[in-house]
Structure formats: C-alpha cells, structure tokens
Motif scaffolding. Structure first.
Motif, mmCIF file in Angstrom:
data_model
loop_
_atom_site.group_PDB
_atom_site.id
_atom_site.type_symbol
_atom_site.label_atom_id
_atom_site.label_comp_id
_atom_site.label_asym_id
_atom_site.label_seq_id
_atom_site.Cartn_x
_atom_site.Cartn_y
_atom_site.Cartn_z
ATOM 1 N N UNK A 48 5.070 7.228 0.668
ATOM 2 C CA UNK A 48 5.204 6.290 1.779
ATOM 3 C C UNK A 48 4.626 4.962 1.313
ATOM 4 N N UNK A 49 5.383 3.878 1.473
ATOM 5 C CA UNK A 49 4.922 2.577 0.994
ATOM 6 C C UNK A 49 5.127 1.521 2.073
ATOM 7 N N UNK A 50 4.124 0.657 2.203
ATOM 8 C CA UNK A 50 4.211 -0.426 3.185
ATOM 9 C C UNK A 50 4.078 -1.749 2.444
ATOM 10 N N UNK A 51 5.032 -2.638 2.644
ATOM 11 C CA UNK A 51 5.007 -3.953 1.982
ATOM 12 C C UNK A 51 4.837 -5.027 3.051
ATOM 13 N N UNK A 90 2.970 -12.199 4.597
ATOM 14 C CA UNK A 90 2.749 -13.045 5.776
ATOM 15 C C UNK A 90 3.609 -14.299 5.754
ATOM 16 N N UNK A 91 3.832 -14.875 4.569
ATOM 17 C CA UNK A 91 4.606 -16.121 4.476
ATOM 18 C C UNK A 91 6.004 -15.959 5.063
ATOM 19 N N UNK A 92 6.553 -14.769 4.944
ATOM 20 C CA UNK A 92 7.899 -14.518 5.443
ATOM 21 C C UNK A 92 7.886 -13.652 6.697
ATOM 22 N N UNK A 93 6.673 -13.449 7.232
ATOM 23 C CA UNK A 93 6.517 -12.621 8.424
ATOM 24 C C UNK A 93 7.221 -11.268 8.235
ATOM 25 N N UNK A 94 6.981 -10.697 7.078
ATOM 26 C CA UNK A 94 7.708 -9.479 6.694
ATOM 27 C C UNK A 94 6.763 -8.285 6.626
ATOM 28 N N UNK A 95 7.160 -7.229 7.248
ATOM 29 C CA UNK A 95 6.435 -5.964 7.078
ATOM 30 C C UNK A 95 7.472 -4.853 7.140
ATOM 31 N N UNK A 96 7.511 -4.065 6.089
ATOM 32 C CA UNK A 96 8.524 -3.020 6.059
ATOM 33 C C UNK A 96 7.943 -1.760 5.403
ATOM 34 N N UNK A 97 8.455 -0.629 5.816
ATOM 35 C CA UNK A 97 7.994 0.645 5.254
ATOM 36 C C UNK A 97 9.127 1.288 4.465
ATOM 37 N N UNK A 98 8.751 1.886 3.361
ATOM 38 C CA UNK A 98 9.733 2.599 2.541
ATOM 39 C C UNK A 98 9.176 3.990 2.270
ATOM 40 N N UNK A 99 9.962 5.012 2.537
ATOM 41 C CA UNK A 99 9.474 6.358 2.204
ATOM 42 C C UNK A 99 10.627 7.205 1.687
ATOM 43 N N UNK A 100 10.274 8.139 0.847
ATOM 44 C CA UNK A 100 11.323 8.979 0.296
ATOM 45 C C UNK A 100 10.712 10.219 -0.364
ATOM 46 N N UNK A 101 11.571 11.198 -0.619
ATOM 47 C CA UNK A 101 11.133 12.437 -1.268
ATOM 48 C C UNK A 101 11.717 12.475 -2.675
ATOM 49 N N UNK A 102 10.874 12.806 -3.643
ATOM 50 C CA UNK A 102 11.338 12.981 -5.021
ATOM 51 C C UNK A 102 11.198 14.456 -5.376
ATOM 52 N N UNK A 119 0.870 -1.190 0.000
ATOM 53 C CA UNK A 119 0.000 0.000 0.000
ATOM 54 C C UNK A 119 0.895 1.223 0.000
ATOM 55 N N UNK A 120 0.563 2.173 -0.840
ATOM 56 C CA UNK A 120 1.370 3.391 -0.797
ATOM 57 C C UNK A 120 0.520 4.632 -0.962
ATOM 58 N N UNK A 121 1.047 5.703 -0.434
ATOM 59 C CA UNK A 121 0.370 6.998 -0.560
ATOM 60 C C UNK A 121 1.419 8.052 -0.892
ATOM 61 N N UNK A 122 1.069 8.954 -1.767
ATOM 62 C CA UNK A 122 2.005 9.999 -2.178
ATOM 63 C C UNK A 122 1.326 11.360 -2.235
ATOM 64 N N UNK A 123 2.069 12.397 -1.896
ATOM 65 C CA UNK A 123 1.558 13.773 -1.968
ATOM 66 C C UNK A 123 2.537 14.580 -2.803
ATOM 67 N N UNK A 124 2.038 15.451 -3.649
ATOM 68 C CA UNK A 124 2.958 16.230 -4.473
ATOM 69 C C UNK A 124 2.434 17.638 -4.701
ATOM 70 N N UNK A 125 3.366 18.482 -5.071
ATOM 71 C CA UNK A 125 3.020 19.853 -5.428
ATOM 72 C C UNK A 125 3.994 20.316 -6.514
ATOM 73 N N UNK A 160 14.229 10.523 -8.178
ATOM 74 C CA UNK A 160 13.117 9.607 -7.946
ATOM 75 C C UNK A 160 13.631 8.422 -7.138
ATOM 76 N N UNK A 161 12.716 7.668 -6.581
ATOM 77 C CA UNK A 161 13.136 6.491 -5.833
ATOM 78 C C UNK A 161 12.212 5.329 -6.175
ATOM 79 N N UNK A 162 12.689 4.141 -5.927
ATOM 80 C CA UNK A 162 11.861 2.959 -6.172
ATOM 81 C C UNK A 162 12.082 1.985 -5.031
ATOM 82 N N UNK A 163 11.004 1.623 -4.389
ATOM 83 C CA UNK A 163 11.151 0.632 -3.319
ATOM 84 C C UNK A 163 11.138 -0.765 -3.931
ATOM 85 N N UNK A 164 11.780 -1.732 -3.281
ATOM 86 C CA UNK A 164 11.864 -3.069 -3.884
ATOM 87 C C UNK A 164 10.493 -3.717 -4.031
ATOM 88 N N UNK A 165 10.355 -4.481 -5.090
ATOM 89 C CA UNK A 165 9.087 -5.139 -5.397
ATOM 90 C C UNK A 165 9.058 -6.517 -4.720
#
Lengths: 96, 737
Positions: free
Chosen positions: B463-466, B469-481, B438-444, B502-507
C-alpha cells in the motif's frame, strides 16, 4: 597502539584527498546570438567570487559596444541566461 | 597479580578447549587450505589452515547455516551442531557454470533453486568498474557515458524498475533518470545478488525489472588486524584510485573500515580526442561494527559517498540544432587542468549518507531479523559555476522485519516493510516538486525442498500513499504481487519454472516533473493521471552438465500493463524539446539467455565460458519496439589458471570478448546502432605472497563503437553518436596484510 596508528594513517590519507574551496576567478562571456542562429561568444573579462556570483545570478550590463570580429555586440543588459563563465572544450592553450 | 594471571590463564585454556573445531578435506582426505567457512546467519567468515582445520567461533547457535566454498570444488551448506566436530569433504568441480548455475548456495534473496537468483563475487581488485563487472552476466547491460555515469539494465529495464538494495537498505537516489548513476562504488563490497524480472517478493513489489542486492564483505574472525591498501590506474580516463580496508575482531566484536578516493579526467576516444566533461571524482568511507552473542547479533553500518560527475556532450547554450563537434571534444589533455571539476558545467554533485542498524535474533530453528535504515541523498546539478540549478534532498527511512522458521523440509518467511520518502528542493526552480511517499508491505513466502524436488509460493500486499502539496495531490496505490517456483533435478538435468508478478506505482518525477532536466537537455512534463504499472513474468531455466561441459537455457517472457514511458512532444519550452510521461497499455519483453562452459579434459586449468543474450521488446500500442532495448550479445571468456606454488608469479590470464549485434529494433524517435566487437585482456599475478598485481588492456583493438544504451548516442550533429573509450591499459596493485 599499532592498530590505532593504522587507522589514523588511513583516515588521514582519506581526508588529505579532500579538496579545498579556494577563491576563484574566471573569464566570462556573453553568448551573443547572431541573426543566423549561431552563437558568438564575446569575452567580457574576468570575474571573481561575489562579482562572479552576481553576474551569473543577475546578468550583466555591458556599458560600451564590443567589436567581435565583424560583429558589434551592443552595449545593453544581458540576462543571466546569456552569461557563461564555465570552461569549454578548447584546450589550445595547453602545454603538450 | 599471580592469582589474576592464574584465573586469566585458566579461562583462556578453558575457552580454547571449549571451542568446536572442524576440518575440510578433499576426496582423498587431504586437508584443504584456504577454504572459506562462511557463517551465513552471522555474516562472518574465516579460512581453513594449511591442514584444513579451523576453529568455530564462540557462541554460534545450533542450526546456523555454514557455507563451505573454494574455487574448483562443489560448495556445501551444512547446519551447525555444537559439541560435534565437523568434517567436510569437498568434491572437485570441473564445470562451474559461471554465476548463473542452479546450485546450493547461501543467498540473501532466497533459494537459488526456486527463484531466479544470480550472483557475482565483487573484488576490490578489478580492471573494470562495479557496473561493468555485473554486466558480464548474461542479460545484463549498462547505460551511461564513460566510467563516471553508469547504471544497470536488466533484460531491457532500468531506472525505477530495477530496485537496488545495499546491505538491506533500499537505495533511493533519484534513479528515475539515466544520468543518475548507481550512487556507490565497489568499496568493501563482497557480492551482489541479482533477480531478473519480477520475482523479488521479499524486498518489495516494485522491482518489475529486477532487483540488485549488494552485500558488504563479511566480518572476519581474526584478532589480528587484517587489511589492504590498493591503487589503480586506468589510462582511458587517466583514472587514479586508491583504497584501503581494515578488518578486526575480538571477543565477538567485529569491525570493518574502508576508504576510497578516485579522480578521473575526460576519457579518450579511439581517434585520440577526448570527450570533454566526462571526468569525475569520488570519495567514499564506510564502516561497520557488529557484536553478537549466541542468541542475538547487532550490526551497525555507516557509509558516505560523495561524487562529482561531469555530464558530457553538452554545450553552454543548448540549441535545437546541431552541436559543433569542437564544443564537446578536446584534442588534447592537460593533466594540470583536466582533473579540475570547479569550472566545468553541467556538473552533478551527489552526496549520499547511509545508516543501517540490523538485529538478528536466533532461537532454535528460527531467525528474527530487524532492519532500520536511513538514507540521505543530496543531488545538485550545476549549469552555472556559482550556484546550482537544482538542489534536492531525498530522505528515505525504512523499517523491515522478517521471521524465518524451518520445519523439516519447509522454510517459512513472514515479514513486513515500511518506507517513508521525502523529496525537498532548496532552489527556486526545480524539476520535481517537494513531495512525500509512504508505503507499507506485508509478505509471506513458503519454500519446500527435499532432495531433487522443491517448490516455492509467496504473496505480497503493498500500500503506497503519494502526497504533493504543490499540486494538491494525494493518491493511494495498492496491489498484490506473487511469486511461485518449481524445481526438479534428475541425474545431471535440472529444471526450474518460475512465475511472478509485480507492480510499480508512479514516481513523483513521473507524476509532477515540470522543468528543464539539465542532465538530458529536455523539458520534462509529468502526468498526474498515471496509474500502477503491472508486470508478469514466466521464466524457465534448464541446466545440464557433465564433467567437462555444461549448458544452461533460460527463456523468459514478461508482459507489462500500463507501462510508464517518457515520449517527445512536438513543442519547445525554454529552448529545450518537451518530453511528457505517458502510459502504454501493453508491453512485452521476451528473450533467451544461454550459457555454455567447456572445460577440456586434457587441460583442467582452461575454462571457456560463453553466454548469449537475446532480448526482444514490443509496444503493442504503437506496434514498435521500446526505446533503449539492448542489442543481442555474445559474451565469451577464456581463462587459464596457473597452479600456485611458492615462487610462482602468474595466477591467471583471461580474455573477455563481447560481440554486440546491430540494433535495428528501435522506437519511433530512436536511431539504430551498428554491431561491434570489444576484446579485453587481464593478467593476474601474485608478488611476494602479499601483493596482488592485475594488469589489463581494455578495447584491445581500439574499436570505435557506440553501444545502443549509450547516453550519448543521439547527439545532434554527431552522426552515429559519440564512441566509448578507445584502447586503454590499466594496472592494479593490492597489498594485503
């Protein structure tokens, strides 16, 4: 009315292009691996529908040895990984 | 009855007289026929009549942008003022610098003068595929195998780094792999806009490599039902494609409907053998409906695309040794059997459903846009005939809002975007686990433009949250472009400087892959320690043009930190070589694109266009090049237009030549490729004023060539790789009504 007729013809055309899933029968083979590392495809006959799904999912028990050229493919259980029913690139039987 | 008739007649007359009118004339004040009058904010177009006149549709709000364009004339953009007749004088344009020129044009992605935006008009009638059409732009290439699987590469970057939008909705179709194509066809599309590099602030910070924005053809202001039926045959794949389109409008309600069905067999190589399993099939249907009033506009779109794609150059039992050539090539083609997809394997079955609702609200100089999109992608990969090895659903929902305000010379865009992606497997074995992001972005973004000077600054926070459950993984990625641009024009010289990040969080695929990827014959392993990839780009564009000659120079430099890549390991699992995702600290991509256009004074209907694209990559960690760096290219197009009179048949003849240099700048596990020349020729005619006929020959000299970005260039046992299709002819017919 004319507009609806156009629409009907166009949509009918599109759906007429859809493919029907009919019953299928395919020749399958065991990918028998020789000691040299070369694969020797050995035909085991044609399988249809549920039998085809079963052999691809669960493998195949060969009840009698098969002589394939100089090699004897022994009667044994062959796992699903060794069973291949997909078509290959040989088109020698095509009409030209 | 008579009273009703009188009332209806009165209102009819009233409505005719209440409509605004306009006229388009040339420099000698002679009316111009067939000029496209495009109402940008309403996504609506109409054409001028024989005398250059046109009637402005009802309920167009003041200050709406109107783009007036006709080939051979300088495009104009004006702001609409009601109760005022519009007279537009179009000046002749001799030198049109392809689609890469810094000019005034209406774009979805921003202001062309301030952002590196390039455009390509797409047409239902074309001798090449959608992707091949776009790759005529300099610096753009494609990766794939034959006409079936093709995806776009921008300045050496592709996959997750080149984000694709279709009518405002981001397309998520497992684009992480090179064997997964673009996911839709040219059906009903009107135009594509391209941002090279990381300047696509408004549409997501993740576009490190670039952004493609595909737009449907606009709605048509015409109560008469318009449309077309077209058919295409291409003998490289024995491809047969049929399409139809319908457009209609009444009382501010607009409707477009399109359909397509294409089948293709295995493609023919220059030596007259056939690449087994390069066949494909495609079905598509799409419709869009719009209703608008003076203040608001509602648009609903639906699109379904179903593809079956054979994956060539595979054998039934993949071993690590050489492949027997006879297992991947056929000596002949049987038309009764070789369109059949039911027993060929490996096979991809792709089904895409796209729903979009768009609302635009206009008030004074402001526009508020709201998008909701829902995209369902199902990908099945078959190794066996009866059941898939993978069956994955990727469901994506997106909300986007944008507020645009114009104040004098300033334009402000403020917006936000929220996306939810969910990946679900329906098979026991899988390559990528179930997961969500899930991700959310704000820009101007602020644009300023006055006469010959303009600038732009913008920032975006994501801001992105990945979760997996199979890997018990939850991580947040955020950045400014961020993005900024400066534009200056002096006489015939134009220069534009842009800087962007720009930035790209891992898929999910990069984090958690663990399984055999049948499309590539690799065992792929993810890496849950991957971090955000960050790109920074400088881009300079200089343009000069006189009446008969024009030149564009466009150097660029991009630095990418924490570049995510997949690299081979020295191990084997399930008879497949193992590849693992890893991250390089610093990668540099630099190069230059040059465009020339010559238009001789003695022959105004002759156009010579040439582009040079040079790309260099460097992996600073290994001191080597990046894998799949495109070879340098020279693309040349010569086109002769024939003025159309009533009975004239020929519209234009064009010759397209690509010279690709050899590519020796390869990564550690990659082989170099040779140079090649490919020549294509097209002849376009108009029959009976209603039927367009386009005949083409591709690879005229039957050159045997393997592009450096071919998916099938490194097949074990096939030295030099498997070539692209040999000489082929194609014929296209389009009946317009």
């Amino acid at each position: 009315m004319k507009k609806f007729l156009y629409l009907f013809i166009m949509i009918a055309f599109l759906f007429s292009c859809s493919e029907d899933d009919n019953s299928q029968c395919i020749d399958c083979h065991i990918a028998f691996m020789l000691d040299t590392g070369v694969e020797l495809p050995t035909d085991i006959g044609e399988f249809c529908d549920d039998d085809l799904a079963d052999i691809e999912m669960n493998g195949y028990t060969l009840l009698e040895d098969i002589q394939n050229g100089d090699t004897t493919v022994p009667a044994d259980f062959y796992s699903a990984d060794m069973i291949h029913c997909e078509e290959h690139a040989d088109h020698d039987d095509h009409d030209h | 009855m008579r009273i009703i008739f009188t009332i209806v007649f009165f209102f009819q007359i009233f409505s005719i007289f209440s409509q605004d009118k306009g006229v388009v004339v040339d420099q000698e004040s002679i009316g111009l026929e067939g000029v496209t009058i495009f109402f940008v904010d309403q996504n609506l177009e109409l054409y001028s009549k024989n005398d250059g006149s046109f009637i402005i549709p009802k309920a167009i709000p003041d200050n709406s942008l109107i783009e007036i364009k006709k080939p051979g004339y300088i495009t104009q953009i004006i702001q609409f003022k009601s109760s005022k007749n519009i007279e537009i004088k179009l000046e002749s344009l001799h030198v049109q610098l392809d689609e890469v020129e810094i000019i005034e044009s209406a774009n979805q992605l921003g202001n062309t003068k301030l952002v590196s935006i390039e455009k390509k008009v797409l047409n239902d009638l074309s001798t090449s595929s959608l992707v091949e059409n776009i790759t005529q732009l300099s610096g753009v290439n494609w990766i794939g195998s034959g006409l079936g699987i093709q995806k776009i590469v921008v300045r050496g970057l592709s996959g997750m780094r080149v984000v694709t939008y279709l009518n405002g909705m981001r397309i998520e179709n497992q684009q992480w792999a090179n064997d997964h194509g673009i996911g839709f066809t040219e059906l009903g599309l009107g135009e594509v806009e391209l941002i090279k590099g990381s300047s696509a602030l408004k549409y997501g910070g993740e576009a490190v490599g670039g952004l493609l924005y595909f737009k449907d053809a606009p709605f048509l202001e015409s109560e008469k039902l318009s449309g077309f039926v077209s058919t295409k045959f291409d003998n490289s794949h024995f491809l047969s494609g049929n399409k139809f389109g319908l457009q209609w409008s009444k009382n501010n309600f607009y409707f477009n409907l399109y359909g397509q069905y294409t089948i293709a067999t295995d493609y023919r190589l220059p030596d007259n053998t056939y690449l087994y399993n390069s066949r494909f099939r495609n079905q598509g249907i799409k419709f869009s409906a719009s209703y608008r009033s003076e203040k608001t506009q509602h648009i609903f779109r639906y699109q379904h695309n179903a593809e079956q794609l054979g994956i060539p150059a595979h054998v039934c039992d993949p071993t690590l040794g050489d492949i027997d050539f006879s297992q991947i090539l056929s000596n002949d083609l049987s038309l009764s059997e070789d369109y059949d997809m039911s027993v060929i394997r490996p096979l991809q079955n792709v089904s895409n459903h796209l729903f979009i609702y768009e609302n635009n609200y206009f008030i004074n100089n402001n526009k508020f846009s709201f998008y909701v999109g829902h995209f369902i992608n199902n990908l099945k990969e078959y190794e066996k005939v009866t059941y898939p090895a993978f069956d994955m659903d990727l469901v994506s929902t997106q909300l986007r809002m944008n507020f645009r305000k114009k104040v004098n010379y300033f334009t402000i865009n403020i917006g936000s975007q929220a996306t939810s992606n969910s990946n679900k497997n329906h098979t026991v074995d899988y390559l990528i686990p179930d997961g969500t992001s899930n991700d959310i972005g704000l820009y101007s973004i602020l644009d300023y433009e006055k006469k010959n000077l303009g600038f732009n600054v913008g920032a975006r926070l994501d801001y992105k949250e990945v979760t997996c459950d199979s890997y018990n993984f939850q991580n947040n990625f955020s950045s400014v472009s961020s993005s900024s641009g400066l534009f200056y024009k002096h006489k015939d010289h134009v220069i534009r400087l842009t800087y962007s990040s720009a930035f790209r969080s891992p898929h999910l695929s990069e984090l958690f892959s663990d399984g055999v990827h049948h499309g590539t014959n690799r065992y792929e392993l993810g890496n849950s320690n991957l971090d955000i990839e960050k790109g920074r780009q400088f881009d300079i564009k200089y343009q000069w043009s006189s009446q008969h000659f024009g030149v564009i120079l466009n150097p660029f430099l991009q630095n990418i930190k924490n570049y995510i890549s997949i690299n081979p390991l020295d191990s084997i699992i399930e008879n497949n070589r193992v590849f693992e995702y890893t991250q390089f600290e610093k990668v540099t991509i630099s190069g230059m694109e040059i465009n020339l256009h010559y238009h001789p004074h003695f022959m105004h209907n002759l156009h010579l266009e040439q582009s040079y694209s040079i790309v260099e990559t460097k992996n600073h960690d290994t001191n080597k090049y990046l894998a799949l760096t495109p070879s340098n290219k020279i693309k040349t197009k010569v086109r002769v237009d024939f003025k159309q009179k009533n009975l004239e048949l020929l519209k234009n003849i064009s010759l397209y030549h690509i010279y690709s240099f050899e590519q020796n700048n390869v990564s550690q596990f990659e082989l170099p490729t040779d140079s090649y020349n490919v020549v294509n020729i097209d002849v376009s005619c108009m029959l009976f004023k209603k039927i367009d006929l386009l005949i083409g020959i591709s690879n005229l000299f039957n050159e045997e060539y393997v592009p450096h970005l071919s998916r099938i260039k490194d097949v074990p046992g096939v030295p030099g790789g498997i070539p692209n299709p040999g000489r082929s002819f194609n014929i296209n017919l389009k009946y317009t009504f």
